[in-house]
Design an enzyme around this catalytic site. Structure first.
Site, PDB file in Angstrom:
ATOM      1  N   TRP A 155       7.314  -6.376   5.912  1.00 54.35           N
ATOM      2  CA  TRP A 155       8.016  -7.083   6.999  1.00 54.35           C
ATOM      3  C   TRP A 155       7.776  -6.431   8.360  1.00 54.35           C
ATOM      4  O   TRP A 155       8.170  -6.977   9.378  1.00 54.35           O
ATOM      5  CB  TRP A 155       9.525  -7.113   6.719  1.00 54.35           C
ATOM      6  CG  TRP A 155       9.937  -8.094   5.666  1.00 54.35           C
ATOM      7  CD1 TRP A 155       9.124  -8.927   4.928  1.00 54.35           C
ATOM      8  CD2 TRP A 155      11.281  -8.370   5.228  1.00 54.35           C
ATOM      9  NE1 TRP A 155       9.877  -9.676   4.070  1.00 54.35           N
ATOM     10  CE2 TRP A 155      11.205  -9.363   4.226  1.00 54.35           C
ATOM     11  CE3 TRP A 155      12.529  -7.857   5.585  1.00 54.35           C
ATOM     12  CZ2 TRP A 155      12.350  -9.855   3.588  1.00 54.35           C
ATOM     13  CZ3 TRP A 155      13.658  -8.346   4.943  1.00 54.35           C
ATOM     14  CH2 TRP A 155      13.565  -9.339   3.962  1.00 54.35           C
ATOM     15  N   LYS A 156       7.224  -5.232   8.356  1.00 52.57           N
ATOM     16  CA  LYS A 156       7.020  -4.469   9.605  1.00 52.57           C
ATOM     17  C   LYS A 156       8.350  -4.397  10.377  1.00 52.57           C
ATOM     18  O   LYS A 156       9.390  -4.201   9.760  1.00 52.57           O
ATOM     19  CB  LYS A 156       5.891  -5.085  10.416  1.00 52.57           C
ATOM     20  CG  LYS A 156       4.612  -5.243   9.576  1.00 52.57           C
ATOM     21  CD  LYS A 156       3.404  -5.567  10.382  1.00 52.57           C
ATOM     22  CE  LYS A 156       2.201  -5.717   9.457  1.00 52.57           C
ATOM     23  NZ  LYS A 156       0.958  -5.961  10.145  1.00 52.57           N
ATOM     24  N   HIS A 165      -0.655   3.096   6.865  1.00 55.44           N
ATOM     25  CA  HIS A 165      -0.984   1.789   7.446  1.00 55.44           C
ATOM     26  C   HIS A 165      -1.709   2.021   8.770  1.00 55.44           C
ATOM     27  O   HIS A 165      -1.390   2.975   9.494  1.00 55.44           O
ATOM     28  CB  HIS A 165       0.309   0.987   7.667  1.00 55.44           C
ATOM     29  CG  HIS A 165       0.039  -0.449   8.005  1.00 55.44           C
ATOM     30  ND1 HIS A 165      -0.401  -0.844   9.244  1.00 55.44           N
ATOM     31  CD2 HIS A 165       0.107  -1.569   7.250  1.00 55.44           C
ATOM     32  CE1 HIS A 165      -0.575  -2.157   9.237  1.00 55.44           C
ATOM     33  NE2 HIS A 165      -0.276  -2.621   8.036  1.00 55.44           N
ATOM     34  N   GLU A 176      -7.253  -2.695   3.971  1.00 55.45           N
ATOM     35  CA  GLU A 176      -6.846  -3.589   5.057  1.00 55.45           C
ATOM     36  C   GLU A 176      -7.752  -3.365   6.263  1.00 55.45           C
ATOM     37  O   GLU A 176      -7.500  -2.456   7.062  1.00 55.45           O
ATOM     38  CB  GLU A 176      -5.405  -3.288   5.484  1.00 55.45           C
ATOM     39  CG  GLU A 176      -4.372  -3.474   4.406  1.00 55.45           C
ATOM     40  CD  GLU A 176      -3.006  -3.763   5.009  1.00 55.45           C
ATOM     41  OE1 GLU A 176      -2.447  -4.816   4.702  1.00 55.45           O
ATOM     42  OE2 GLU A 176      -2.518  -2.962   5.815  1.00 55.45           O
TER      43      GLU A 176
HETATM   44  P1  PGA Z   1      -0.952  -9.495   8.199  1.00 52.72           P
HETATM   45  O1  PGA Z   1      -0.599  -7.950   8.047  1.00 52.72           O
HETATM   46  O2  PGA Z   1      -0.807 -10.126   6.848  1.00 52.72           O
HETATM   47  O3  PGA Z   1       0.034 -10.019   9.193  1.00 52.72           O
HETATM   48  O4  PGA Z   1      -2.362  -9.568   8.691  1.00 52.72           O
HETATM   49  C1  PGA Z   1      -0.967  -7.237   6.902  1.00 52.72           C
HETATM   50  C2  PGA Z   1      -0.534  -5.812   7.028  1.00 52.72           C
HETATM   51  O5  PGA Z   1      -0.625  -5.251   8.131  1.00 52.72           O
HETATM   52  O6  PGA Z   1      -0.099  -5.189   6.044  1.00 52.72           O
END
Ligand code: PGA
Length: 280
Positions: free
Chosen positions: A8-9, A129, A199
């Site tokens: 969810w950040k 991350h 990622e």
């Molecule tokens: P996103 O982010 O799905 O909005 O690209 C993925 C993440 O940063 O884990």
């Protein structure tokens, strides 16, 4: 087993989280059999974790109640570990942190330790991350220390790696990610699950996803590292993909050889969309 993680950040507070959990829990019940094959994890902002943990306890308490009745046991006869195992097992989704400090306590303003995450119900933690590596200057060495701290508290780290656009354009992505994995994964401590989330920075939040071939190449490299360099470090190994995942592309990504799950940012903020991704 696929692992699908919602990151969810810095989004969703009480109201949004409440409606998310309501929708999600109902859809899990409607799709019980499919969810039994998935490990789903939600990583909310840290101030929401304790709240979400208690919101998700109901099933666990019901289960405990039925065990107490069926076995004719007194609640006092359960150890603390037994109680938390029963309760955690029944949650419709596991909870994870988005970061933790490598120290257990001390003068670290604004940080949270792995033991605190554990106390508020986390079974996972996202580490390394790119938004932490870039915005908080986290190096592979710092991340490796955080991974060790999480493992010591019995929390499963989800270790993120991924190259920038520039590195990819220079065709240095494979060696870059190889180094990130080798330097972020401590090899002197045993993992139950070793989870690497690939990622690419150029895909996070951009709506641009790598081609299936590009993901396949990285998944193959990751599995090769697991088999040849990190053999024996873990009981189980997982490679997740993250970056602009939606329900439109999730099924195709999950079909790629060696991909064991997804790390989902923006699309995970919508519970229905996240469930569609989980079920794809
Ligand atoms: P996103 O982010 O799905 O909005 O690209 C993925 C993440 O940063 O884990």
């Amino acid at each position: 087993m696929k692992i699908i993680v919602a990151n969810w950040k810095m989004n969703h507070a009480f109201e949004e989280a409440d409606s998310w959990l309501k929708v999600f829990s109902k859809l899990v019940l409607d799709n019980k059999n499919k969810f039994a094959e998935i490990e789903s994890v939600v990583c909310p902002p840290v101030f929401m974790i304790d709240y979400i943990d208690s919101e998700l306890m109901d099933n666990g308490f019901r289960k405990l109640d039925s065990i107490v009745k069926s076995q004719n046991r007194n609640i006092e006869s359960f150890t603390e570990e037994e109680l938390s195992e029963i309760i955690l097992k029944e949650r419709p989704i596991k909870i994870g942190g988005q970061d933790c400090h490598f120290e257990d306590s001390g003068s670290f303003t604004g940080d949270i330790s792995a033991s605190s995450l554990k106390k508020i119900g986390c079974e996972y933690v996202i580490l390394g991350h790119s938004e932490r590596r870039e915005g908080h200057f986290e190096t592979n060495e710092i991340i490796a220390k955080k991974v060790t701290a999480a493992l010591k508290k019995n929390i499963t780290p989800i270790i993120c790696v991924g190259e920038s656009k520039e590195t990819r354009d220079q065709s240095k992505h494979l060696e870059f990610v190889y180094k990130q994995i080798m330097s972020s994964v401590p090899q002197d401590i045993k993992f139950d699950k070793l989870i690497i989330a690939y990622e690419p920075i150029w895909s996070i939040g951009t709506g641009v996803t790598p081609s299936s071939e590009q993901i396949k190449e990285m998944a193959k490299l990751t599995k090769k590292i697991f088999a040849e360099k990190l053999d024996g470090v873990a009981n189980q190994y997982f490679m997740l993909y993250g970056g602009s995942v939606t329900s439109q592309n999730s099924a195709e990504i999950l079909k790629i050889e060696n991909v064991d799950g997804l790390l989902v940012g923006k699309a995970s903020l919508d519970a229905e969309e996240f469930v569609r991704i989980c079920l794809s």
